[in-house]
Design a protein around this motif. Structure first.
Motif, mmCIF file in Angstrom:
data_model
loop_
_atom_site.group_PDB
_atom_site.id
_atom_site.type_symbol
_atom_site.label_atom_id
_atom_site.label_comp_id
_atom_site.label_asym_id
_atom_site.label_seq_id
_atom_site.Cartn_x
_atom_site.Cartn_y
_atom_site.Cartn_z
ATOM 1 N N CYS A 93 0.832 -1.203 0.000
ATOM 2 C CA CYS A 93 0.000 0.000 0.000
ATOM 3 C C CYS A 93 0.868 1.255 0.000
ATOM 4 O O CYS A 93 1.871 1.330 0.698
ATOM 5 N N VAL A 147 0.490 5.467 0.363
ATOM 6 C CA VAL A 147 -0.419 6.522 0.785
ATOM 7 C C VAL A 147 -0.679 7.471 -0.382
ATOM 8 O O VAL A 147 0.254 8.005 -0.979
ATOM 9 N N LYS A 148 -1.934 7.653 -0.712
ATOM 10 C CA LYS A 148 -2.334 8.541 -1.805
ATOM 11 C C LYS A 148 -2.596 9.945 -1.254
ATOM 12 O O LYS A 148 -2.171 10.926 -1.823
ATOM 13 N N ASP A 199 -4.373 11.884 2.776
ATOM 14 C CA ASP A 199 -4.577 11.672 4.206
ATOM 15 C C ASP A 199 -5.616 10.592 4.515
ATOM 16 O O ASP A 199 -5.595 10.002 5.586
ATOM 17 N N SER A 241 -5.279 5.064 0.658
ATOM 18 C CA SER A 241 -4.037 4.500 0.129
ATOM 19 C C SER A 241 -4.381 3.626 -1.072
ATOM 20 O O SER A 241 -5.468 3.065 -1.160
ATOM 21 N N ASN A 282 -7.194 4.647 4.844
ATOM 22 C CA ASN A 282 -5.995 4.455 5.659
ATOM 23 C C ASN A 282 -6.308 3.888 7.045
ATOM 24 O O ASN A 282 -5.506 3.150 7.609
ATOM 25 N N MET A 323 1.790 -1.717 4.394
ATOM 26 C CA MET A 323 2.410 -0.601 3.677
ATOM 27 C C MET A 323 3.636 -1.081 2.933
ATOM 28 O O MET A 323 4.351 -1.989 3.370
#
Length: 124
Positions: free
Chosen positions: A91, A93-94, A96, A99, A112, A120
């Motif tokens: 994963c 993070v895209k 806040d 993801s 998330n 992750m």
């Protein structure tokens, strides 16, 4: 003489209790899966009591049976979705809130709050 409607009413009550995950589902994925499995079992018991309670009060028993079947169907789809989220890997993070993760060669977006550190992608 008053009808004994206990099985029919119990069927309806259990079927409605099985809908709890639609009101509140915790953000911890393992707890959410446990609650969904328990609610599936409660819905199954509600459906069985609905079939047994048809002799007592047909209308309430049928309502409990139908709501129980709908709950079982939707909860099984929910459980499948939770398993997919739990098994997602790599994963990134895209933003806040979301993801992008990989599951079976496909990219999916997952909130998330539902992801663990193990899921992750390792930084190179």
């Amino acid at each position: 003489m008053k009808k004994d409607r206990r099985l029919a009413v119990a069927s309806l009550v259990l079927a409605l209790i099985a809908l709890i995950p639609f009101i509140y589902l915790p953000s911890n994925i393992k707890v959410a899966m446990a609650i969904v499995v328990i609610c599936i079992l409660v819905a199954v018991v509600g459906v069985v009591l609905g079939f047994l309670g048809k002799k007592q009060d047909k209308g309430i028993a049928i309502a409990g049976t139908i709501i129980g079947f709908v709950a079982i169907f939707i909860l099984c789809i929910t459980l499948f979705g939770l398993v997919v989220i739990k098994d997602a890997k790599d994963c990134v993070v895209k933003d806040d809130e979301v993801s992008t993760c990989e599951y079976m060669g496909q990219e999916i977006e997952i909130p998330n709050v539902l992801l663990t550190d193990d899921q992750m992608k390792e930084q190179e």
